[in-house]
Design an enzyme around this catalytic site. Structure first.
Site, mmCIF file in Angstrom:
data_model
loop_
_atom_site.group_PDB
_atom_site.id
_atom_site.type_symbol
_atom_site.label_atom_id
_atom_site.label_comp_id
_atom_site.label_asym_id
_atom_site.label_seq_id
_atom_site.Cartn_x
_atom_site.Cartn_y
_atom_site.Cartn_z
ATOM 1 N N SER A 241 0.852 -1.165 0.069
ATOM 2 C CA SER A 241 -0.010 -0.112 -0.024
ATOM 3 C C SER A 241 0.863 1.401 -0.071
ATOM 4 C CB SER A 241 -0.697 -0.025 1.181
ATOM 5 O OG SER A 241 -0.371 -0.238 2.563
ATOM 6 N N GLU B 166 1.166 5.785 0.826
ATOM 7 C CA GLU B 166 0.701 6.656 1.614
ATOM 8 C C GLU B 166 0.897 8.007 0.507
ATOM 9 O OE1 GLU B 166 0.761 7.587 5.779
ATOM 10 O OE2 GLU B 166 2.084 9.253 4.912
ATOM 11 N N ASP C 290 -1.779 15.340 15.900
ATOM 12 C CA ASP C 290 -1.239 16.266 16.853
ATOM 13 C C ASP C 290 -1.654 17.642 16.920
ATOM 14 O OD1 ASP C 290 1.223 14.306 16.875
ATOM 15 O OD2 ASP C 290 1.811 15.118 14.840
ATOM 16 N N PHE D 6 12.551 14.453 9.562
ATOM 17 C CA PHE D 6 11.400 13.665 9.614
ATOM 18 C C PHE D 6 11.573 12.859 10.932
ATOM 19 C CE2 PHE D 6 10.208 13.903 4.924
ATOM 20 C CZ PHE D 6 9.473 15.207 5.022
ATOM 21 N N HIS E 271 3.662 -1.033 3.633
ATOM 22 C CA HIS E 271 3.413 0.177 3.397
ATOM 23 C C HIS E 271 4.146 1.386 3.251
ATOM 24 C CE1 HIS E 271 -0.034 3.380 3.846
ATOM 25 N NE2 HIS E 271 0.616 4.021 4.573
#
Length: 284
Positions: free
Chosen positions: A10, A12, A103, A210, A260
């Site tokens: 998958s 994102e 968040d 990140f 993913h």
């Protein structure tokens, strides 16, 4: 590869904020759709700050004929807002979600009526029954705000048991961290598939930023090698592809139910990794 991966692969995406970005994403979507992913997911900004763009992106991405799962966060959202959004998703034929706490963005006054992801999952189930397949987040190296690994693991088990169908992990570069997390989760009675999240390495500066923000550990040997390449983007991409491909190979051989990919709206890094793994890992 002969092993069966029941959840396949998958990808994102994040909602682009320019027309050029939207056009580029459609090309990325088409390139990745050829690998027959089980689903695409689309992120949702803090406090729902990208809600409109998320919905637009979901509709655009779904045109490829692939199941598309919008992210949904509860922080900063009231139940009435979430109820309306769930109804809109159902009306649009969406049947998969990624449910997150989210968040709290700076300057936002309230937390909202739901404070934790397990409460969001419970709310979705109360409102919509089994209509949605729900994925939740997992943190093999612990959530950066968690007081301890044990507490984070308990919180993870709580949201899965609230009604989630599967979990997708934060990205990591240590297969051992993933296997340890899965083992501990199973010991707590978590039976849902736990899909490893994969971050291709293409830019060291962005990766470091990140990773520092989300608590993902970059092994020292990887950091040092990336630093040694300096501004040589081609060398960084080649090294990153090899490192992440080996990680994916080990995860799949060790029983991971799928992969993913956090694409950052780029196709080529993901495609290179999949090619290194022997082609498409389509759901079966």
């Amino acid at each position: 590869m002969s092993t069966s991966y029941p959840l396949g692969i998958s990808f994102e995406f994040f909602p682009p904020n320019t027309e050029a970005g939207r056009e580029k994403l459609m090309g990325v979507r088409d390139a990745l759709a050829e690998r027959q992913p089980r689903f695409f997911s689309v992120t949702y900004g803090a406090g729902g700050s990208t809600q409109g763009r998320t919905l637009h992106t979901v509709k655009s991405v779904r045109e490829a004929g692939i199941t598309t799962a919008p992210h949904l966060s509860c922080i900063g959202s009231e139940k009435a807002q979430l109820r309306d959004l769930l109804a809109q998703y159902r009306e649009d034929g969406i049947d998969s979600l990624v449910a997150l706490r989210g968040d709290l963005p700076s300057g936002m006054g309230g937390m909202g009526e739901l404070r934790y992801a397990n409460e969001l999952v419970e709310f979705i189930r109360e409102e919509t029954g089994d209509h949605f397949e729900i994925a939740v987040a997992a943190y093999p190296e612990s959530h950066p705000q968690a007081p301890s690994f044990e507490r984070d693991l308990e919180n993870f088990a709580r949201k899965v048991k609230a009604g989630a169908n599967l979990a997708i992990t934060q990205y990591f570069f240590s297969a051992d961290a993933y296997f340890h997390f899965v083992e501990r989760a199973r010991a707590l009675g978590v039976e849902a598939p736990i899909v490893p999240g994969i971050m291709p390495i293409t830019n060291y500066t962005k990766l470091a930023r990140f990773s520092d923000a989300c608590g993902a550990e970059i092994p020292r040997w990887i950091r040092k090698q990336l630093e040694a390449y300096g501004d040589d983007s081609e060398a960084i991409a080649q090294f990153g592809s090899e490192v992440v491909s080996r990680l994916c190979q080990r995860l799949l051989e060790g029983g991971a139910p799928g992969l993913h990919f956090y694409t950052l709206n780029q196709a080529d890094p993901c495609l290179k990794i999949l090619d290194n793994l022997g082609g498409s890992l389509a759901a079966r």
